[in-house]
Scaffold this motif. Structure first.
Motif, PDB file in Angstrom:
ATOM      1  N   ALA A  22       0.847  -1.195   0.000  1.00 52.51           N
ATOM      2  CA  ALA A  22       0.000   0.000   0.000  1.00 52.51           C
ATOM      3  C   ALA A  22       0.884   1.247   0.000  1.00 52.51           C
ATOM      4  O   ALA A  22       2.013   1.215   0.474  1.00 52.51           O
ATOM      5  N   THR A  23       0.346   2.334  -0.509  1.00 51.13           N
ATOM      6  CA  THR A  23       1.076   3.600  -0.536  1.00 51.13           C
ATOM      7  C   THR A  23       0.708   4.433   0.681  1.00 51.13           C
ATOM      8  O   THR A  23      -0.473   4.582   0.999  1.00 51.13           O
ATOM      9  N   VAL A  35       1.406   6.557  13.263  1.00 47.56           N
ATOM     10  CA  VAL A  35       0.167   6.905  12.571  1.00 47.56           C
ATOM     11  C   VAL A  35       0.560   7.145  11.124  1.00 47.56           C
ATOM     12  O   VAL A  35       1.359   8.035  10.828  1.00 47.56           O
ATOM     13  N   LEU A  36       0.016   6.316  10.235  1.00 47.37           N
ATOM     14  CA  LEU A  36       0.363   6.393   8.824  1.00 47.37           C
ATOM     15  C   LEU A  36      -0.817   6.903   8.017  1.00 47.37           C
ATOM     16  O   LEU A  36      -1.951   6.453   8.211  1.00 47.37           O
ATOM     17  N   LEU A  37      -0.545   7.821   7.104  1.00 42.43           N
ATOM     18  CA  LEU A  37      -1.556   8.343   6.193  1.00 42.43           C
ATOM     19  C   LEU A  37      -1.484   7.526   4.906  1.00 42.43           C
ATOM     20  O   LEU A  37      -0.495   7.600   4.164  1.00 42.43           O
ATOM     21  N   ASP A  42      -6.256   2.555  -0.792  1.00 44.58           N
ATOM     22  CA  ASP A  42      -5.261   1.540  -0.426  1.00 44.58           C
ATOM     23  C   ASP A  42      -5.470   0.946   0.968  1.00 44.58           C
ATOM     24  O   ASP A  42      -4.671   0.136   1.417  1.00 44.58           O
ATOM     25  N   MET A  43      -6.524   1.350   1.660  1.00 51.75           N
ATOM     26  CA  MET A  43      -6.721   0.901   3.036  1.00 51.75           C
ATOM     27  C   MET A  43      -6.867  -0.612   3.117  1.00 51.75           C
ATOM     28  O   MET A  43      -6.268  -1.253   3.984  1.00 51.75           O
ATOM     29  N   GLU A  64       2.412  -0.222  17.908  1.00 48.52           N
ATOM     30  CA  GLU A  64       1.040  -0.189  17.422  1.00 48.52           C
ATOM     31  C   GLU A  64       1.006   0.743  16.218  1.00 48.52           C
ATOM     32  O   GLU A  64       1.712   1.752  16.178  1.00 48.52           O
ATOM     33  N   VAL A  65       0.189   0.415  15.228  1.00 47.44           N
ATOM     34  CA  VAL A  65       0.093   1.242  14.025  1.00 47.44           C
ATOM     35  C   VAL A  65      -1.368   1.621  13.814  1.00 47.44           C
ATOM     36  O   VAL A  65      -2.249   0.765  13.793  1.00 47.44           O
ATOM     37  N   ASP A  66      -1.617   2.921  13.673  1.00 42.80           N
ATOM     38  CA  ASP A  66      -2.940   3.433  13.336  1.00 42.80           C
ATOM     39  C   ASP A  66      -2.889   3.928  11.896  1.00 42.80           C
ATOM     40  O   ASP A  66      -1.929   4.610  11.505  1.00 42.80           O
ATOM     41  N   LEU A  67      -3.914   3.591  11.131  1.00 40.89           N
ATOM     42  CA  LEU A  67      -3.978   4.000   9.735  1.00 40.89           C
ATOM     43  C   LEU A  67      -5.074   5.026   9.538  1.00 40.89           C
ATOM     44  O   LEU A  67      -6.159   4.888  10.082  1.00 40.89           O
TER      45      LEU A  67
END
Length: 139
Positions: A22-23, A35-37, A42-43, A64-67
């Protein structure tokens, strides 16, 4: 608006794209999480079947990763940044500072704010960086 990324953020973005396919265009680095935008559309690629892709990425980075899914308009962007909270309406005030006033279901107010305010703070930072919004306020 041009976003300046730290070396760590750039490395996480590259690793994320390599691992998930994903981009991602922005990364906020905190002690315990990222926290990735993610690019619009692409979610599902980033999350993967049953959440396996993002869980594997979290294990590899040890955080932990938040999208957050990117959006073209400021109102849609703020709504996405506060997900999974149920946002009823977003109004952008242009008088003086540019402020996004967000109506959130009362039951989801805690979700929008997050532990120690971390969700609302990430939404504020991303909105400032990508849509020049000075503040995000819940109503």
């Amino acid at each position: 608006m041009k976003v300046t990324l730290s070396d760590d953020a750039r490395q996480y973005l590259g690793f994320f794209e390599e691992e998930t396919g994903a981009t991602a265009t922005d990364c906020l680095v905190y002690e315990d999480r990222l926290v990735l935008l993610v690019a619009a559309g692409d979610m599902s690629t980033a999350i993967g079947p049953g959440g396996r892709t993002i869980r594997r990425f979290e294990e590899r980075v040890g955080r932990e990763v938040d999208l957050v899914e990117n959006a073209d308009t400021p109102t849609a962007f703020v709504e996405s940044a506060l997900a999974p909270a149920a946002v009823r309406h977003v109004t952008i005030s242009e008088q003086g500072d540019r402020v996004a006033y967000v109506e959130v279901d009362e039951a989801d107010r805690g979700v929008a704010i997050g532990k120690r305010g971390r969700n609302i703070e990430a939404a504020r930072k991303l909105a400032r960086r990508h849509h020049e919004i000075d503040d995000v306020q819940l109503t």
